[in-house]
Design a protein around this motif. Sequence first.
Motif, mmCIF file in Angstrom:
data_model
loop_
_atom_site.group_PDB
_atom_site.id
_atom_site.type_symbol
_atom_site.label_atom_id
_atom_site.label_comp_id
_atom_site.label_asym_id
_atom_site.label_seq_id
_atom_site.Cartn_x
_atom_site.Cartn_y
_atom_site.Cartn_z
ATOM 1 N N THR A 133 -61.290 14.284 -62.325
ATOM 2 C CA THR A 133 -61.206 13.679 -63.648
ATOM 3 C C THR A 133 -61.354 12.165 -63.498
ATOM 4 O OG1 THR A 133 -59.922 13.650 -65.687
ATOM 5 C CG2 THR A 133 -58.671 13.528 -63.639
ATOM 6 N N ASN A 134 -61.197 11.443 -64.588
ATOM 7 C CA ASN A 134 -61.357 9.994 -64.545
ATOM 8 C C ASN A 134 -60.170 9.329 -65.225
ATOM 9 O OD1 ASN A 134 -62.529 7.529 -64.018
ATOM 10 N ND2 ASN A 134 -63.766 7.549 -65.883
ATOM 11 N N LEU A 135 -59.027 9.362 -64.567
ATOM 12 C CA LEU A 135 -57.818 8.763 -65.118
ATOM 13 C C LEU A 135 -57.780 7.261 -64.849
ATOM 14 C CD1 LEU A 135 -55.134 11.336 -63.877
ATOM 15 C CD2 LEU A 135 -56.332 11.299 -66.069
ATOM 16 N N THR A 136 -57.176 6.540 -65.750
ATOM 17 C CA THR A 136 -56.922 5.123 -65.545
ATOM 18 C C THR A 136 -55.425 4.886 -65.712
ATOM 19 O OG1 THR A 136 -57.283 4.611 -67.880
ATOM 20 C CG2 THR A 136 -59.192 4.420 -66.402
ATOM 21 N N TYR A 137 -54.973 3.746 -65.251
ATOM 22 C CA TYR A 137 -53.581 3.377 -65.441
ATOM 23 C C TYR A 137 -53.507 2.249 -66.445
ATOM 24 C CZ TYR A 137 -49.044 1.222 -64.875
ATOM 25 O OH TYR A 137 -47.817 0.666 -65.128
ATOM 26 N N THR A 138 -52.603 2.382 -67.426
ATOM 27 C CA THR A 138 -52.364 1.353 -68.425
ATOM 28 C C THR A 138 -50.896 0.948 -68.365
ATOM 29 O OG1 THR A 138 -54.040 2.365 -69.850
ATOM 30 C CG2 THR A 138 -52.531 0.768 -70.869
ATOM 31 N N PRO A 139 -50.633 -0.311 -67.972
ATOM 32 C CA PRO A 139 -49.230 -0.750 -67.939
ATOM 33 C C PRO A 139 -48.664 -0.931 -69.342
ATOM 34 C CG PRO A 139 -50.699 -2.507 -67.184
ATOM 35 C CD PRO A 139 -51.550 -1.318 -67.486
ATOM 36 N N MET A 140 -47.367 -0.717 -69.463
ATOM 37 C CA MET A 140 -46.644 -0.896 -70.727
ATOM 38 C C MET A 140 -45.433 -1.776 -70.441
ATOM 39 S SD MET A 140 -46.351 3.150 -71.697
ATOM 40 C CE MET A 140 -46.265 3.134 -73.469
ATOM 41 N N THR A 141 -44.890 -2.366 -71.477
ATOM 42 C CA THR A 141 -43.618 -3.070 -71.313
ATOM 43 C C THR A 141 -42.518 -2.020 -71.197
ATOM 44 O OG1 THR A 141 -43.069 -3.166 -73.668
ATOM 45 C CG2 THR A 141 -44.433 -4.980 -72.767
ATOM 46 N N VAL A 142 -41.368 -2.444 -70.723
ATOM 47 C CA VAL A 142 -40.232 -1.536 -70.612
ATOM 48 C C VAL A 142 -39.879 -0.981 -71.994
ATOM 49 C CG1 VAL A 142 -37.774 -1.376 -70.041
ATOM 50 C CG2 VAL A 142 -39.330 -2.639 -68.535
ATOM 51 N N GLU A 143 -39.870 -1.821 -73.012
ATOM 52 C CA GLU A 143 -39.535 -1.364 -74.366
ATOM 53 C C GLU A 143 -40.576 -0.377 -74.894
ATOM 54 O OE1 GLU A 143 -37.570 -0.463 -77.674
ATOM 55 O OE2 GLU A 143 -36.756 -1.547 -75.960
ATOM 56 N N GLU A 144 -41.860 -0.650 -74.668
ATOM 57 C CA GLU A 144 -42.913 0.291 -75.096
ATOM 58 C C GLU A 144 -42.731 1.639 -74.405
ATOM 59 O OE1 GLU A 144 -46.721 -2.662 -75.936
ATOM 60 O OE2 GLU A 144 -46.264 -2.052 -73.879
#
Length: 154
Positions: A133-144
């Motif tokens: 597959t073609n997964l990517t990583y997207t960072p989030m804030t702790v609150e998000e």
Amino acid sequence: MGLHPQIHTPILQRQIVYTSVQGAEEDTVFSPVIQSNRQTEEDVRNSGMNWAIGRNGIYIEPDIEYIETYKKLGGISNCAGDGKCGYTMRPELAYAYARMLTEEKHNGQTYNLHGEAMTQYQLAEYMSSAFGTNLTYTPMTVEEYRQDRITELT
């Protein structure tokens, strides 16, 4: 008078093999859990018994079990950012703990049990390769991330 073979019975040793965790003792949301484990480790060391301690890395199985959801979402999103995590698998841990229980050389030792530390970006690449597959990583804030977990789990 017949000969009676001597029966040698192994001496049972009192031993603790404690399953602990890795992590920062300060400044993270998990620090209280880590501090509690460090106190238990100290109690084990002071028990007067033989001991070995394994500090487990993060289990990879939940990410693997979540692969279909990751595919639907198009990737992995969490608050790890550029942080690195040393993953491990439960069968690897079982092997390590069996050795700690059966080999005397582990008495008095503490081990960090994990694989090579990687970022979530690398995890997405490895999982993409392994699962086609073609997964990517997207960072989030702790609150998000907290809100995301609350939404998904309620």
